[in-house]
Write an enzyme that holds these catalytic residues in place. Structure first.
Site, PDB file in Angstrom:
ATOM      1  CB  THR A   1      82.505  18.880  49.223  1.00  0.00           C
ATOM      2  OG1 THR A   1      83.372  19.456  50.206  1.00  0.00           O
ATOM      3  CG2 THR A   1      81.265  19.757  49.101  1.00  0.00           C
TER       4      THR A   1
ATOM      5  NE  ARG B   1      96.216  15.356  37.596  1.00  0.00           N
ATOM      6  CZ  ARG B   1      97.521  15.363  37.350  1.00  0.00           C
ATOM      7  NH1 ARG B   1      98.347  15.862  38.216  1.00  0.00           N
ATOM      8  NH2 ARG B   1      97.982  14.878  36.214  1.00  0.00           N
TER       9      ARG B   1
ATOM     10  CG  ASN C   1      88.690  10.570  46.037  1.00  0.00           C
ATOM     11  OD1 ASN C   1      88.024   9.750  45.428  1.00  0.00           O
ATOM     12  ND2 ASN C   1      89.057  10.392  47.296  1.00  0.00           N
ATOM     13  N   PRO C   2      88.133  10.362  42.320  1.00  0.00           N
ATOM     14  CG  PRO C   2      88.574   8.299  41.359  1.00  0.00           C
ATOM     15  CD  PRO C   2      89.249   9.440  42.031  1.00  0.00           C
TER      16      PRO C   2
ATOM     17  CB  THR D   1      85.113  13.215  46.737  1.00  0.00           C
ATOM     18  OG1 THR D   1      86.343  13.491  46.051  1.00  0.00           O
ATOM     19  CG2 THR D   1      85.405  12.419  48.001  1.00  0.00           C
TER      20      THR D   1
ATOM     21  CE  LYS E   1      89.137  23.387  33.264  1.00  0.00           C
ATOM     22  NZ  LYS E   1      88.306  23.539  32.050  1.00  0.00           N
TER      23      LYS E   1
ATOM     24  N   GLY F   1      81.716  21.539  42.136  1.00  0.00           N
ATOM     25  CA  GLY F   1      80.518  21.538  42.961  1.00  0.00           C
ATOM     26  C   GLY F   1      79.286  22.109  42.301  1.00  0.00           C
ATOM     27  CD  GLU F   2      78.886  26.493  43.163  1.00  0.00           C
ATOM     28  OE1 GLU F   2      78.464  27.296  43.992  1.00  0.00           O
ATOM     29  OE2 GLU F   2      80.066  26.120  43.136  1.00  0.00           O
TER      30      GLU F   2
END
Length: 702
Positions: free
Chosen positions: A474, A591, A594-595, A597, A664, A667-668
């Site tokens: 991730t 925020r 890292n754009p 990832t 925030k 991942g999901e």
């Protein structure tokens, strides 16, 4: 595939963003592309032995006899592990972990023993020679709505209540001008991570154990496994610096890990290595359970929702209860004064299920967002207009204000970027044999209460940031270093991140989309403590600790990540084949640390959603309690050729209620609305409403 972000509406005054927000290349990338990043099975150990499991060939019963004489004659066999010679484990809350503690058989494919040998080939061959006879009992593996053992769980996964009732749904539905009633379902779904489940265990004496495993949280695993083995936490070291995907299946220890530990104790101090076959994954490391949902929605003449009712029935294992929180998203998504959500479980003789990417939100949003489209059509409204019209000003069930909820922006901006205005009426676009359609669905995932600790030590000119986090691919190795650099106000090169070990400060799992905001919160407060104690010129050996701290107002807000999915599909009128031709996702992700990832996470979620929508289907044979397509030939997971051009966008507004960085969980939320968007696009193309995953050609040709 593209990724863009709108300009933040606010800035986080508490953080100096030198590294955070930058497109930093993955710091672990060189190790991975050169093959030098050691995954669990690749950890260097001397003279390892190899383990191959012996599994049950019946669904329920008791072992009567084990014949292993022929297997023991195989050259290289060291020992055969069964319930007769297994180490006595301590009681635990998870019956799944009580491996080889009795001759009882609970489900087909259950681990009943293993061969330990000098080579993996010898172990596998010898295991094929072991013969087990049983006293077989009648098993029950068939889902039934009227199952006599149907029950209500006390809690669902993540601790929510199984039922909630507000107002009078039945009365509201009687008054509703527009209403729908429909059922939705999906079969068992399997994680199928690229890295198979594997482990290496080493016992050095009675009270010193090292475990290399594919873990989503080494510190949490140590806390679970040490008491099971009769050890103190400090006597068990769990190491997992790199994980090749998990999606929930590596969130908690499963039976194969315990089997490896038992085998290693038998041949101590020699290391023992286990790697599950792909077939064994379908029985021993969890899955998303079969879920059926009945939905009733009602709206007035203007399309204002008056009632929402969701009644969920799902399977669970008799060995270990798992109740998917399928009702959770319904409680937060749309305004309606009369509401009902219920959860019921059917206990069966099946392997234990577990959480799978976006547990609860994935099956819940799949059904809710198709139902919303159905009611929008009944009301004569555009699907986006209908959703916007029923946006709640506050959380519909607890009346808390939302911290940051930009779902309206995601829907409206996403529609403009996707070209929603070009959407035709149902069946209105045909090119040759192909019918084209567009669909939309909202997406959400909640904030989970975090709990993490971090220690910072200054050594050899670098800040060693120690936290029991995990990187499943991730990007945690990179984004946590970025967060630490900003928190300490130093350069990225000054940070030495240490994660993936059980003896590091407890940091919770890499799961539930809470890793980034949980871990960076702890890192931030550890950095503040460090600077407060040692200033800007620390001496060698200077250290400080910190832990996650919630804002004073955190409990007064309803906190979620939101988004919207847009899909275009084409459907063959000849074969019923469905292809997703375009997809766009736009998210309210706080925020963005890292754009690079972040984009990867969104892409991964949408890819997994397309896979579930069109391909992934388990066939359970009730005669044997076995998923018959238990490999990647029969259980198809989307390949590159199945995935279209995908656009990723986000609206960046930091949410301070999630933590100091305002980041925030990402991942999901990328998966939760995808199957519904695909289903709604299929309807727009064909006029046929599909409510059962996956959307295979046979369902369109019926």
């Amino acid at each position: 595939m593209t990724a863009t972000a709108t300009k933040p509406k606010t800035t986080n005054k508490s953080a100096k963003t030198q590294s955070v927000g930058q497109d930093v290349v993955r710091l672990d990338g060189p190790q991975k592309v050169t093959g030098t990043a050691p995954y669990a099975y690749e950890q260097p150990v001397k003279n390892p032995a190899y383990l191959f499991p012996i599994v049950s060939t019946i669904g329920l019963g008791r072992i009567k006899r084990i014949e292993d004489a022929e297997a023991r004659k195989v050259e290289g066999v060291l020992d055969i592990l069964t319930h007769r010679n297994a180490y006595k484990l301590q009681p635990s809350r998870s019956a799944e972990l009580q491996v080889l503690q009795s001759p009882d058989v609970h489900y087909r494919g259950e681990l009943l023993g293993a061969v330990i040998a000098d080579t993996p080939e010898a172990a596998r061959y010898a295991a094929s020679l072991v013969r087990i006879s049983y006293d077989e009992a009648e098993q029950d593996t068939t889902f039934k709505f009227d199952h006599p053992a149907l029950y209500t769980p006390k809690k669902v996964n993540a601790g929510g209540d199984p039922d909630s009732i507000l107002g009078d749904v039945d009365a509201a539905l009687k008054k509703a001008k527009h209403k729908i009633e429909a059922s939705y379902s999906h079969t068992m779904q399997f994680h199928s991570a690229m890295e198979p489940h594997s482990a290496i265990a080493i016992w050095e004496g009675e009270k010193s154990v090292t475990l290399y495993d594919t873990s989503q949280g080494a510190a949490a695993w140590r806390a679970t496994l040490a008491p099971l083995l009769g050890l103190e936490a400090a006597q068990l070291q769990v190491i997992s610096p790199f994980v090749g995907g998990g999606f929930g299946s590596k969130g908690v220890p499963h039976a194969p890990t315990v089997l490896t530990l038992l085998a290693a104790r038998l041949v101590s101090p020699r290391p023992v290595k286990l790697m599950l076959t792909r077939q064994q994954h379908f029985f021993n490391v969890g899955y998303r359970p079969e879920i059926h949902q009945r939905w009733r929605l009602g709206a007035d003449a203007d399309g204002q929702l008056g009632a929402i009712a969701q009644n969920v029935t799902e399977t669970t294992s008799k060995v270990l209860e798992f109740a998917e929180q399928t009702v959770s998203p319904t409680r937060v998504m749309y305004a309606a004064p009369n509401r009902e959500t219920t959860t019921r479980l059917v206990p069966l003789d099946l392997p234990p299920a577990t959480f799978m990417r976006a547990p609860g939100e994935f099956p819940g949003m799949f059904a809710l967002e198709i139902a919303m489209d159905e009611l929008a059509e009944e009301c004569g409204l555009d699907p986006i207009e209908f959703r916007l019209q029923n946006e709640p000003e506050r959380d519909p069930e607890n009346d808390k204000p939302f911290s940051v909820r930009l779902l309206k922006d995601c829907l409206t901006q996403g529609a403009k970027k996707f070209g929603w205005e070009r959407r035709k009426a149902v069946g209105g676009r045909k090119e040759g044999e192909w019918l084209y359609g567009m669909g939309v669905a909202a997406a959400t995932y909640p904030h989970h209460k975090p709990n993490a600790s971090c220690k910072i030590v200054f050594q050899k000119g670098k800040y060693h940031v120690q936290i029991g986090a995990a990187d499943l691919g991730t990007g945690a190795w990179t984004i946590l270093a970025q967060a630490a650099a900003d928190a300490l106000e130093v350069g990225l090169a000054d940070i030495k991140l240490e994660i993936g070990q059980g003896d590091l400060p407890l940091a919770g799992l890499a799961g539930g989309s809470m890793g980034t905001y949980n871990w960076t919160n702890a890192i931030w407060h550890a950095a503040q403590a460090f600077r407060g104690a040692h200033g800007d010129d620390p001496k060698a050996g200077a250290e400080a600790e910190g832990k996650t701290v919630n804002t004073e107002q955190a409990g007064t807000y309803s906190k979620h990540t939101f988004g919207a999915h847009f899909a275009e599909v084409k459907v063959s009128t000849v074969t019923g084949e469905v292809r997703v031709t375009r997809m766009l996702g736009i998210y309210d992700g706080g925020r963005i640390v890292n754009p690079r990832t972040a984009r990867s996470q969104f892409l991964g979620g949408m890819t997994m959603g397309i896979s579930a929508a069109l391909h992934e289907e388990a066939y359970l044979d009730p005669r044997f309690g076995e998923v018959v397509n238990h490999d990647l030939a029969g259980y198809h997971v989307a390949a590159h050729a199945d995935i279209p051009a995908i656009e990723v966008h986000w609206i960046e507004e930091p949410d301070p209620q999630f933590g100091p960085l305002g980041a925030k969980g990402l991942g999901e939320v990328g998966i939760t609305g995808v199957p519904a968007a695909v289903s709604n696009a299929i309807y727009n193309a064909t006029g046929k409403r599909l409510r059962d995953l996956p959307f295979t050609p046979d369902k369109l040709l019926e």
